[in-house]
Scaffold this motif. Sequence first.
Motif, short mmCIF file in Angstrom:
data_model
loop_
_atom_site.label_atom_id
_atom_site.label_comp_id
_atom_site.label_asym_id
_atom_site.label_seq_id
_atom_site.Cartn_x
_atom_site.Cartn_y
_atom_site.Cartn_z
N SER A 1 -20.71 20.03 8.45
CA SER A 1 -21.32 18.89 9.10
C SER A 1 -21.00 18.93 10.59
CB SER A 1 -20.80 17.58 8.50
OG SER A 1 -19.41 17.44 8.79
N VAL A 2 -21.70 18.14 11.36
CA VAL A 2 -21.43 18.07 12.80
C VAL A 2 -19.99 17.63 13.04
CG1 VAL A 2 -22.03 16.91 14.96
CG2 VAL A 2 -23.84 17.68 13.41
N SER A 3 -19.52 16.66 12.29
CA SER A 3 -18.14 16.18 12.47
C SER A 3 -17.14 17.28 12.15
CB SER A 3 -17.88 14.95 11.62
OG SER A 3 -18.02 15.24 10.23
N GLN A 4 -17.42 18.10 11.16
CA GLN A 4 -16.53 19.23 10.84
C GLN A 4 -16.54 20.26 11.98
OE1 GLN A 4 -18.33 20.12 6.99
NE2 GLN A 4 -16.41 19.60 5.96
N SER A 5 -17.70 20.51 12.55
CA SER A 5 -17.78 21.42 13.68
C SER A 5 -17.01 20.87 14.87
CB SER A 5 -19.24 21.66 14.07
OG SER A 5 -19.96 22.30 13.03
N GLN A 6 -17.16 19.59 15.12
CA GLN A 6 -16.43 18.95 16.22
C GLN A 6 -14.92 19.11 16.02
OE1 GLN A 6 -17.90 14.94 16.08
NE2 GLN A 6 -19.86 15.47 17.03
N GLN A 7 -14.49 18.94 14.78
CA GLN A 7 -13.07 19.06 14.47
C GLN A 7 -12.56 20.47 14.76
OE1 GLN A 7 -12.04 18.23 10.40
NE2 GLN A 7 -9.90 17.83 10.89
N ALA A 8 -13.41 21.47 14.52
CA ALA A 8 -13.00 22.85 14.80
C ALA A 8 -12.72 23.04 16.29
CB ALA A 8 -14.09 23.82 14.34
N PHE A 9 -13.54 22.43 17.14
CA PHE A 9 -13.31 22.54 18.58
C PHE A 9 -12.08 21.74 18.99
CE2 PHE A 9 -17.67 23.96 18.38
CZ PHE A 9 -17.74 24.93 19.37
N THR B 1 -29.18 20.24 13.76
CA THR B 1 -27.96 19.48 14.06
C THR B 1 -27.11 20.16 15.14
OG1 THR B 1 -26.94 20.56 12.14
CG2 THR B 1 -27.79 18.33 11.82
N THR B 2 -27.11 21.48 15.15
CA THR B 2 -26.36 22.18 16.20
C THR B 2 -26.98 21.95 17.56
OG1 THR B 2 -25.58 23.89 14.66
CG2 THR B 2 -25.63 24.47 17.00
N VAL B 3 -28.30 21.98 17.61
CA VAL B 3 -29.01 21.80 18.87
C VAL B 3 -28.95 20.35 19.35
CG1 VAL B 3 -31.28 21.91 19.99
CG2 VAL B 3 -30.54 23.77 18.47
N ASN B 4 -29.28 19.42 18.48
CA ASN B 4 -29.50 18.04 18.91
C ASN B 4 -28.32 17.10 18.73
OD1 ASN B 4 -32.34 18.16 19.77
ND2 ASN B 4 -32.72 18.73 17.62
N GLN B 5 -27.28 17.56 18.01
CA GLN B 5 -26.10 16.71 17.86
C GLN B 5 -24.82 17.38 18.36
OE1 GLN B 5 -25.80 14.60 13.98
NE2 GLN B 5 -27.90 15.25 13.58
N LEU B 6 -24.55 18.60 17.87
CA LEU B 6 -23.32 19.26 18.28
C LEU B 6 -23.34 19.63 19.77
CD1 LEU B 6 -20.56 20.44 17.59
CD2 LEU B 6 -21.72 22.57 16.90
#
Length: 257
Positions: free
Chosen positions: A182-190, A210-215
């Motif tokens: 999910s976007v939140s999981q990707s954010q957590q990785a950063f 979601t990667t383009v428009n949210q992350l």
Amino acid sequence: MHSRFALISLLSTLGLASPAANMKMKPRDLLPRLPDPGVVITQCASPGMLALAYDDGPYQYTSALVDILDAAGAKATFFFTGTLYGCIYNQASAVQKAYQSGHQIASHTWTHPQNFGSMSGDQITQEMQQLEQALANIIGVKPAYMRPPYLATGGSVLPTLGSLGYKVITNDVDSGDWNGNSVSQSQQAFQQAGTGGNGHIPLMHETYDTTVNQLTPWLIDWAASNGLRLVTVAECLGDASGAYSETGLPGNGQNSC
């Protein structure tokens, strides 16, 4: 003779080395170390930067992604393929838009083969050269950077890419978008990777809405709040002028795959 001792004195004052060692130094030893072809690079060479890097395009979101980046004054790197999500020539205008906006165009091979790590040197060369010709036709350049499909660097991959002059990029942060994160999981990785040390080169894919428009908008804000510059991979490696090995290449008139 006097100039030689003056140089030794200056180098010693700068703390570069002892006079005896400096007498053996060559001029290139005093220059910044640029990336070597055929050597795996995972992160930036200096702190204070984030090199947004997107694989698998061009795709239907490429143009919108360029708009998002441009509105923020951010630069990114696009690792394009030739046929993974349709023929690259069908997205020629989006490729041109990204290039003309100052984003780095790099290679992710022609077909994105699943067995890239076990291919022969000739097969790897063909994958690279087919995309080179397409990019010459579309934007008139030959990229000097590439990211291997599935991050495969075994077998003949590195020796072949080195002989072709390619600087090989993988990553040090994985957004996991390819694995259903999910976007939140990707954010957590950063956030877990943090902002200390040398800048990150993340693994992301422009083929996910979601990667383009949210992350990506979140990363733009995250970078700004942490004082990070959003730059191309080449720039984050101190190689801003080395993104392309050839420019102004003539096309061969081909416009289809």
